[in-house]
Design an enzyme around this catalytic site. Structure first.
Site, mmCIF file in Angstrom:
data_model
loop_
_atom_site.group_PDB
_atom_site.id
_atom_site.type_symbol
_atom_site.label_atom_id
_atom_site.label_comp_id
_atom_site.label_asym_id
_atom_site.label_seq_id
_atom_site.Cartn_x
_atom_site.Cartn_y
_atom_site.Cartn_z
ATOM 1 C CG ASP A 91 0.014 -3.993 2.798
ATOM 2 O OD1 ASP A 91 0.474 -3.464 1.767
ATOM 3 O OD2 ASP A 91 -0.418 -3.331 3.758
ATOM 4 C CB SER A 108 3.147 1.944 5.782
ATOM 5 O OG SER A 108 1.934 1.861 6.447
ATOM 6 C CG HIS A 116 -0.426 0.208 2.513
ATOM 7 N ND1 HIS A 116 -0.284 -0.798 3.432
ATOM 8 C CD2 HIS A 116 0.025 1.307 3.129
ATOM 9 C CE1 HIS A 116 0.225 -0.326 4.551
ATOM 10 N NE2 HIS A 116 0.433 0.954 4.388
#
Length: 373
Positions: A139, A221, A108
């Site tokens: 992911d 992230s 992402h």
């Protein structure tokens, strides 16, 4: 975006700690961006190092000075391996994987981008990079820097050896603040969490996630969760949100993809150009959450069945509604995905169904493997 963490109170929801939405803004438009050590000369092919406990005398806790020194040493070792990844729509973090210029991050973080800029936490001019392959179901993604000169690969530890209570540091670029470090502990192991499904997230279900109290914010992230021996043991990916706080982050509840999963997937992508073995079970259907007469989720409506899959062989058909797996209710697609992550390809399961005519049935299906691409 309303995916509940399995086993948590119903007031706790999840949000991706994914790419910060603007590289120049003071904060994200939606809460999502999210998640190594002495450098080897070549890429790690597997997580074989042992995650160790903080240095301390036998039976005695370390002094504040010793703990402070340990933090400083780990940060000095690992921070040069952390990068900021900037795309046209946002930014996140990544970890240098090898001397060839491969960087592992969250799917992402890269989103739909195939070209991006990479900046080292230690500074310097940005470097052009390209997407090698993304694995949205887990992911994870691998990108490659065009000019790998001077990159310092991280050292990945064995996440299977983690213990609840271990001290950890989270390193990344929260809110665009390059090279930031927060600390906490491993709060729990073996969580199964689902990401929000929206344009900024692949809606992945992550098995065996590491729960940590280290602060994780948008931009973290794809960064690194590190133990005090300087090994990456996870990739910060999700943060919990609390509707009682207006959807704001729930303090001290973040989740990371285990390093063993990250190195396995990254290794497959680098060696073979794609994920060929996901190690994850699949029923072989495409579906969506259906709502009952009370307006609440009531199961997973089967839209299509893959030819030759366990679902087809068990007699599951489009129009059926899957309401349970081995007696565990599956009111939503997220719940079904989370249940499947606890199983293995080849397992036989009892699938509870509601047929289109309202009749109920239970069939036995043999699970296949979730495809990598």
């Amino acid at each position: 975006m309303r995916k509940i963490v399995a086993g948590f109170a119903m007031t706790i929801l999840l949000t991706g700690c994914s790419a910060l939405q603007s590289a120049t803004s003071a904060g994200p438009t939606t809460p999502s961006g999210g998640a190594t050590a002495t450098a080897p000369s070549t890429a790690p092919s597997a997580a074989t190092d042992t995650a160790t406990s903080p240095p301390a005398g036998a039976g005695a806790p370390p002094s504040p000075q010793a703990l402070e020194s340990a933090y400083e040493q780990v940060i000095k070792e690992v921070l040069p391996s952390i990068v900021q990844i900037t795309t046209k729509v946002g930014l996140g973090s990544g970890i240098v994987y090898d001397t060839a210029g491969h960087i592992v991050t969250n799917a992402h973080v890269v989103g739909e981008a195939t070209q991006m800029q990479v900046t080292l936490a230690t500074g310097g001019a940005g470097r052009s990079a390209r997407l090698v392959r993304s694995f949205p179901a887990g992911d994870l993604a691998v990108i490659k820097v065009d000019d790998p000169k001077g990159l310092k690969p991280a050292r990945f530890g064995d996440s299977a050896k983690l213990r609840v209570g271990q001290l950890v540091l989270a390193m990344g670029n929260p809110l665009g603040l390059s090279g930031s470090v927060t600390d906490g502990i491993v709060s729990a192991l073996g969580r199964t969490v689902s990401e929000p499904q929206d344009p900024e997230s692949p809606g992945a279900t992550i098995a065996n996630a590491i729960q940590t109290s280290a602060a994780i914010n948008p931009g973290n992230s794809g960064g690194a969760l590190v133990d005090l021996s300087g090994q990456v043991i996870g990739i910060p990916t999700l943060a919990a949100t609390d509707p009682n706080l207006g959807g704001g982050a729930a303090p001290g509840i973040g989740f990371a993809i285990p390093s063993n999963t990250a190195t396995d997937i990254a290794g497959q992508i680098i060696r073979q150009g794609k994920v060929t073995n996901t190690h994850r079970a699949a029923l072989g259907i495409r579906g969506s959450t259906v709502v009952g007469q009370d307006g609440q989720p009531a199961g997973v409506g089967v839209v299509s069945v893959e030819p030759g899959s366990g679902a087809q062989k068990a007699g599951i058909q489009p129009g059926d509604v899957i309401v349970s797996i081995n007696g565990t209710e599956t009111p939503t697609m997220a719940a079904l995905s989370e249940t499947l992550t606890t199983l293995k390809p080849g397992d036989q399961v009892k699938v509870g169904l509601v047929r289109p005519d309202g009749g109920q049935a239970t069939v036995t299906a043999t699970l296949g493997e979730l495809p990598g691409d």
